[in-house]
Design a protein around this motif. Structure first.
Motif, short mmCIF file in Angstrom:
data_model
loop_
_atom_site.label_atom_id
_atom_site.label_comp_id
_atom_site.label_asym_id
_atom_site.label_seq_id
_atom_site.Cartn_x
_atom_site.Cartn_y
_atom_site.Cartn_z
N ARG A 69 0.82 -1.21 0.00
CA ARG A 69 0.00 0.00 0.00
C ARG A 69 0.86 1.27 0.00
N LEU A 70 2.04 1.18 -0.59
CA LEU A 70 2.93 2.33 -0.66
C LEU A 70 2.65 3.16 -1.91
N VAL A 71 2.13 2.51 -2.96
CA VAL A 71 1.81 3.19 -4.21
C VAL A 71 0.38 2.82 -4.60
N LYS A 72 -0.44 3.80 -4.88
CA LYS A 72 -1.85 3.55 -5.16
C LYS A 72 -2.11 3.15 -6.60
N SER A 73 -1.31 3.67 -7.52
CA SER A 73 -1.57 3.42 -8.94
C SER A 73 -0.26 3.17 -9.66
N ILE A 74 -0.30 2.31 -10.65
CA ILE A 74 0.90 2.05 -11.44
C ILE A 74 1.35 3.30 -12.18
N GLU A 75 0.44 4.23 -12.42
CA GLU A 75 0.79 5.48 -13.08
C GLU A 75 1.68 6.36 -12.23
N ASP A 76 1.76 6.07 -10.92
CA ASP A 76 2.63 6.84 -10.03
C ASP A 76 4.09 6.43 -10.15
#
Length: 281
Positions: A69-76
């Motif tokens: 849960r460190l990154v919400k979206s692969i686009e980040d």
């Protein structure tokens, strides 16, 4: 179409040949699983070292960041670059990870081979996970999945000592099969592939050769998957978390045998599968 990160393509050899001597003093060569460290750096900050076969390091990295849960979206994520010369993977995000020091300060070491770990409270966000209420699984599809795993070409058959995880479509067709030294790595790699391929978990079935611990169940829930199957068993906490999320947990899946522990309303028993078909050898 989501913006995909720039990825290296650094899959490593999964097996290593060694010379052994048997009980009669005879020399021969056998294959054993490869195992190597992969230290993850996020925006030049060292985060964690994973022990892995290295078959899908980019997907493993993406899935780890997703399931932690460190990154919400692969686009980040701008890029994921693996370099086996230094046993490291460099992740560059587009906007950084807010409060990363605080969010990674608490670590829970979980059960299982290779000792997995999760950042933050293990039960955080469990109650916010909503699985599709109308998802159903046919009894015949369970048998199809178990048979597919039985005949799947694998590193385990060549070397032993590894765990495998797989993602199946609702009709029992194989989507991904990943092996690693720890089942938590294998599930993370599948989560990473799902992100890359924009695949939803709502109509999928997840299979593991290892036991379904609380970590495995929570990760399945985070991926939106309503069905978890295992050749092995589950733990008390894994069972409790699955009940809390309304997930169907099937264990001891072998041949035509399984044990359905939770989410019993999701399984569709089929009367045409008569007793002769259901006999367990």
């Amino acid at each position: 179409m989501k913006i995909r990160p720039l990825l290296s393509s650094a899959a490593a050899e999964l097996a290593h040949d060694v010379e052994v001597m048997d009980e009669r003093g005879r020399l021969k060569t056998i294959a054993i699983p490869a195992e190597r460290p992969l230290t993850m750096y996020v925006d030049k900050r060292e985060l964690v070292t994973l022990m892995t076969l290295g078959g899908a390091p980019e997907a493993l990295t993406l899935g780890y960041l997703r399931n932690q849960r460190l990154v919400k979206s692969i686009e980040d994520i701008a890029s994921v670059q693996v370099d086996w010369e230094v046993d490291a993977v460099a992740v560059t995000t587009r906007h950084g990870i807010a409060d990363i020091e605080e969010r990674t300060s608490k670590k829970v070491v979980t059960t299982g081979c290779g000792q997995g770990s999760v950042f933050g409270g293990l039960m955080d966000e469990v109650d916010s996970i909503v699985l599709p209420p109308d998802a159903r699984l046919k009894q015949s599809v369970v048998y199809k999945i178990v048979d597919k795993i039985r005949t799947q070409q694998s590193t385990y058959k060549q070397t032993g000592s590894v765990h495998g995880c797989a993602l199946f479509a609702a009709d029992g067709e194989l989507v991904y099969f990943i092996e690693d030294v720890g089942r938590h790595n294998a599930v993370d790699a599948i989560a990473g592939n799902m992100w890359l391929d924009e695949i939803s978990g709502e109509d999928k079935i997840f299979y593991s050769t290892g036991r379904l611990t609380s970590e495995m169940v929570i990760k399945g829930g985070q991926m939106g998957i309503p069905f978890l199957l295992s050749r092995s068993g589950t733990t008390q906490m894994g069972h409790m978390v699955a009940e809390r999320m309304g997930m169907s947990l099937l264990t001891r899946c072998s041949g035509k045998h399984f044990l359905l522990l939770t989410g019993k309303e999701r399984l569709l028993f089929e009367s045409h599968l008569d007793d002769s078909v259901l006999e367990v050898a």
